[in-house]
Design a protein around this motif. Sequence first.
Motif, PDB file in Angstrom:
ATOM      1  N   HIS A  66      -2.207  27.489  -5.866  1.00  0.00           N
ATOM      2  CA  HIS A  66      -4.019  27.212  -5.235  1.00  0.00           C
ATOM      3  C   HIS A  66      -4.024  26.989  -3.893  1.00  0.00           C
ATOM      4  CE1 HIS A  66      -4.770  25.110  -9.526  1.00  0.00           C
ATOM      5  NE2 HIS A  66      -4.243  25.445  -9.894  1.00  0.00           N
ATOM      6  N   TYR A  75      -6.768  27.898  -0.464  1.00  0.00           N
ATOM      7  CA  TYR A  75      -7.938  28.107  -0.212  1.00  0.00           C
ATOM      8  C   TYR A  75      -8.089  28.487   1.505  1.00  0.00           C
ATOM      9  CZ  TYR A  75     -10.115  26.679  -4.724  1.00  0.00           C
ATOM     10  OH  TYR A  75      -9.567  26.881  -6.205  1.00  0.00           O
ATOM     11  N   VAL A  76      -8.440  29.178   1.995  1.00  0.00           N
ATOM     12  CA  VAL A  76      -9.199  30.589   0.477  1.00  0.00           C
ATOM     13  C   VAL A  76      -8.677  31.607   0.059  1.00  0.00           C
ATOM     14  CG1 VAL A  76     -10.511  32.605   1.102  1.00  0.00           C
ATOM     15  CG2 VAL A  76     -12.118  30.203   2.440  1.00  0.00           C
ATOM     16  N   GLU A 128      -5.303  29.441  -7.801  1.00  0.00           N
ATOM     17  CA  GLU A 128      -6.788  29.212  -7.414  1.00  0.00           C
ATOM     18  C   GLU A 128      -7.273  30.001  -6.284  1.00  0.00           C
ATOM     19  OE1 GLU A 128      -8.839  25.280  -7.438  1.00  0.00           O
ATOM     20  OE2 GLU A 128      -8.081  25.166  -9.451  1.00  0.00           O
ATOM     21  N   PHE A 129      -7.931  30.681  -5.884  1.00  0.00           N
ATOM     22  CA  PHE A 129      -8.499  31.184  -4.548  1.00  0.00           C
ATOM     23  C   PHE A 129      -9.552  31.064  -4.355  1.00  0.00           C
ATOM     24  CE2 PHE A 129      -7.919  35.275  -6.110  1.00  0.00           C
ATOM     25  CZ  PHE A 129      -8.898  35.534  -5.391  1.00  0.00           C
ATOM     26  N   GLY A 156     -13.273  30.481  -2.878  1.00  0.00           N
ATOM     27  CA  GLY A 156     -14.378  29.371  -2.734  1.00  0.00           C
ATOM     28  C   GLY A 156     -15.466  29.947  -2.060  1.00  0.00           C
ATOM     29  N   SER A 203     -18.967  24.684  -0.727  1.00  0.00           N
ATOM     30  CA  SER A 203     -17.886  25.836  -0.726  1.00  0.00           C
ATOM     31  C   SER A 203     -16.137  25.598   0.037  1.00  0.00           C
ATOM     32  CB  SER A 203     -18.198  27.273  -0.667  1.00  0.00           C
ATOM     33  OG  SER A 203     -18.571  27.618   0.825  1.00  0.00           O
ATOM     34  N   TYR A 204     -16.008  26.530   0.180  1.00  0.00           N
ATOM     35  CA  TYR A 204     -14.966  26.663   0.708  1.00  0.00           C
ATOM     36  C   TYR A 204     -15.172  27.242   2.191  1.00  0.00           C
ATOM     37  CZ  TYR A 204     -12.509  24.355  -3.218  1.00  0.00           C
ATOM     38  OH  TYR A 204     -12.047  23.675  -4.805  1.00  0.00           O
ATOM     39  N   TYR A 246      -9.953  33.944  -9.261  1.00  0.00           N
ATOM     40  CA  TYR A 246     -10.828  33.483  -8.057  1.00  0.00           C
ATOM     41  C   TYR A 246     -12.164  32.249  -8.287  1.00  0.00           C
ATOM     42  CZ  TYR A 246     -15.191  33.862  -5.005  1.00  0.00           C
ATOM     43  OH  TYR A 246     -15.461  33.590  -3.494  1.00  0.00           O
ATOM     44  N   THR A 247     -12.113  30.985  -7.641  1.00  0.00           N
ATOM     45  CA  THR A 247     -13.434  30.267  -7.898  1.00  0.00           C
ATOM     46  C   THR A 247     -14.455  30.115  -6.793  1.00  0.00           C
ATOM     47  OG1 THR A 247     -11.311  28.736  -7.311  1.00  0.00           O
ATOM     48  CG2 THR A 247     -13.945  27.858  -7.464  1.00  0.00           C
ATOM     49  N   ASN A 286     -20.310  27.809  -5.034  1.00  0.00           N
ATOM     50  CA  ASN A 286     -18.831  29.221  -4.471  1.00  0.00           C
ATOM     51  C   ASN A 286     -19.034  29.480  -6.307  1.00  0.00           C
ATOM     52  OD1 ASN A 286     -17.609  27.235  -6.269  1.00  0.00           O
ATOM     53  ND2 ASN A 286     -16.353  26.507  -4.839  1.00  0.00           N
TER      54      ASN A 286
END
Length: 789
Positions: A507, A509-510, A527-528, A530, A547-548, A582-583, A593
Motif C-alpha cells: 500500500h 499513498y499517494v 492500495e494507492f 486517495g 483525503s491523502y 486505486y482508493t 477521495n
Amino acid sequence: MRPAPAPRPRTWWRRLTATTGLLALVATALVGSGTSPAAAAPAAWTPKPAPMTTPWTNQVPVDKPLPEYPRPQLTRPDWTNLNGIWDFAVTGRDAGQPATFPEQIRVPFVAESALSGIQRRITENDKIWYKRTFTVPADWNNRRVKLHFGASDWQTTVWVNGTQVGAHKGGFDSFAYDITPQLNGGTNTVVVSVYDPSQTGGQAVGKQRINDVKPHPGGGIFYTAASGIWQTVWLEPVAAAHITRLDMTPNLGSSTLRVRVQTAGAAGRSARITVSSGGTVVGSATGPVGGEVSVPVPNPRLWSPEDPFLYDVRADLLDGSAVTDTVGSYTGMRSVGLAKVDNILRPVLNGKFVFQTGTLDQGYWPDGIYTAPSDEALKYDLQAHKDLGFNMVRKHIKVEPQRWFYWADRLGLLVWQDMPSMDTGKVPDGPARTQWEAEYRAVIDQHRSSPSVVMWVNQNEGWGQYDQARIADEVKAQDPSRLVNNMSGVNCCGSVDGGNGDVVDNHIYVGPGNTAPTATRAAVLGEFGGLGYKVPGHEWYPGGGFSYEDQPSIAALNNRFVGLLDAIRVGQLPAGLSASVYTEITDVENEANGLLTYDRQVVKVDTARVRAANQALIQASRNPAPPVTLPTGQNKSLRVTTPGHTTKHLRHYDGQAFTEVVNSGSPAVLKADATWKIVTGLANGNCYSFESRNYPGEFLRHRDFRVRRDADDNSALFKADATWCAVAGNGGVRFTSANLPGSYLRHIDSEVWLATPGGGKAFDSPALFAEDTTWAVDAPLGPVIPRSG
C-alpha cells in the motif's frame, strides 16, 4: 486502507517508501416471480431523512424492497420475499424477548440507517428484536420450507411460532433453517434477535465502528456500524432431498466444467448437470452427489472482462431416473493462475497476462449504510467501474450480497474479495480465531462459483493479524483455482507478511511507488491514490472530509489521477507491477477521495479521459513496449526536445541543474558541465544514475523537488534520489524518479525540477509537460575537465 494522514511536510514522498440469457428457470427467479407481498405497511411508518440522498433513496418500496431473487447461482421458481415492515424493539443485551415491539423497521436495512426508519445508534449493550407474520402458499404443501437470511450482523437467533429454530454467528455469510416442523398451516410468526457488539467484540467487523449515526466530524477511515439484518430474508420450498449448493470450477485444459453437487437428505443419489448456451445444450454429465462430475464444454467461449460470456447451468437431483429437485445456475469458463511473462511472474487470466486495474470498493451507502437501496444501485457502482475503463474491483473489508457477485459476473469485472478483518490493534483470542476462520470458509464456499472472483484477500494491514502463512495455505487448499493474498499492505502499519500466497501486496499513498515481484509471488499495489476533492452540496459532513492529497480543482484531480495511471503504465508495469487498486470508487462518509461522491450524484472525473488511460494501461500489458536501455559506462549529454529549445542541454552550475544552449563554440567548462557518465542505478539495477564528468562521485539527484548535483553520501535516500528509470518518450527518453515513480525530470524556464503530472506546483504546469520531460541522449559535448570545489 491506512488511517487518515496527519498534516505532512511538503516533501511528502520521503515518508513513503455479452452474455446469453439464463435458463427459463433462472430467468423466472431472477426477476422476482413467485414473490408474495410482505406484510402490509402501517400508515404510520416512514423512513428517516437520509443525510445524503442517492438517486434511488426515494424509490425504495415500503412493503417489499429489494424484490429480486437473492441467490442467482442456485435458483428455484417458487419463493417468498419477507422483506418489508417488521415490528421492532431494542432491549438490553441479556434481556429475553420483549412483551411488546413498539417500533417498526423496514427490512433489510440496518437499524442505524435512514432507510430502515429507525436511524439509531446501536451499542454493545443493546439487543435488537424483529417480529412479523407470514403465511405459506397453499401450493407449497408436501415440501419442506426453509427460512433464509442473506446476512445478519452479528449473533442472530430465530424463533418460529415460539420455538427456536436456530442461532447463527457471523455478519457476512448466509444461513437458513428448515422451519417445516414449526409451521401451523395458517398465520405464522417469526421473531429474530440480533446482538452486535461491533468493534467491541472479537468478530469480523471490517470498517464498522459504533459512532453517531448522523453526520459528524472525524471517523477517519472507519464508518457507521451496521447492526442486524442487512440482506434479504426469504422463504423457499424444497423437496425433502434437495440440492444446497453447486461448486463449479472451469477446467480449460480439458474443456470441462467440474461440478460438485452438494445436497441435503440425498445420500447415495446422483445428479445430472447440463450446460447450455442460448437454449442449446453444449454438454451434460451425471455422477454421484458430493463427488466431482466433469461436464464437457467443447470449444468454450472464455469469460473475460472484455467478453463476460456466461453459460446456463441446470442441475437435476435424481432418484433412479426420477427428477426430485432441479436448480438453475450459470458459469463462466475461465482460468486464473500465475505464469512467467518475459521472465516476470504475473497473474494470468485464461493463460494470458492482463494488467488488473481497479478501485477499492467499500460498499457503503449514505441512506442504507451496508445495504444498497435497490438492485439497480447495487449494480451502479460496478457499472461505474466499467464506464471508467477499470477491469477489476477490490471488495474491501466487506462481503456483498450474492446479487453483487451476479452483476460482477454479468458485467465482467475481476473481483478481489477481502475477508473482513477483526478490529485493529488487538490480538484475537482462540474463540475469535475459530469464529473468523469458520466464517471465512463459509464465505469462500458461498461465492466460489462466481467467475468474477479471482483472488481471496485474507488479511489487511495487520488488522487482527495472526497465523498469516497457515491461513493462506488453508485458503489455497480450500480453493486452489484462485489466487491468494496472505496480507494486503505488507509494507504498512505493522503488518507481518506470511511470506506465501500468490502475490506481494504493498500500500503506497499517494504512490504509485515500487512493488517488486519475487520468484514465487507477483507484485501488486493493493492500495494507492486517495486523491481528494470535495464537491459542494455533496459532502456527508460539510467541511469534515479528508483525503491523502487534496486537489484544488476538478481539473487538477483529473490531471493528477490520469498522471498516476500513466505513471503505472510507463514505469511500474514494465518494472514488474501486475495490478493496482486505486482508493477509491466513491467517497465514504468523511473520506473525500472517491472518483464519485458518496451520494452517487456526481462523477468527479472525466469519464472518457480516465477510461482512455485505463485502456492504455491494459493494452500496454498485452503488447508491452521494449524496455528503454541506455549505454552504461559511456559519457553522454541530455538535450532538450521541446520545440524552440532543442539547442539546450542539461548542465550543472553551482550545484544546481539548469538547461543552457551548448554548441561547438561554447566554453570548455560549459561543455564539461553538460556531460554525464551513465552508470547503473545506485538504488535500482534496472535504472540509471548520471555522474558528473568534471565532479566524479557527484550525481544528478532531486532534493525538495529541485534537481541538483550532489556528492554521494552513501545513504539509501541519496541513492534513491539519484536513480532515474528510463521510459520511452515521443522523440526521446523520459526519466522518472526511482523513489517517486510517476514524477519526471523536467526543465522549465531553464531550471530543472522533479515534476508530477497533475501536481499543484508551478513546475508541474500541464503546458508542454510531455515535451519538457523528454530528453535526447546525445554524444558528449567535449573533453572532460576534472575539477573540484
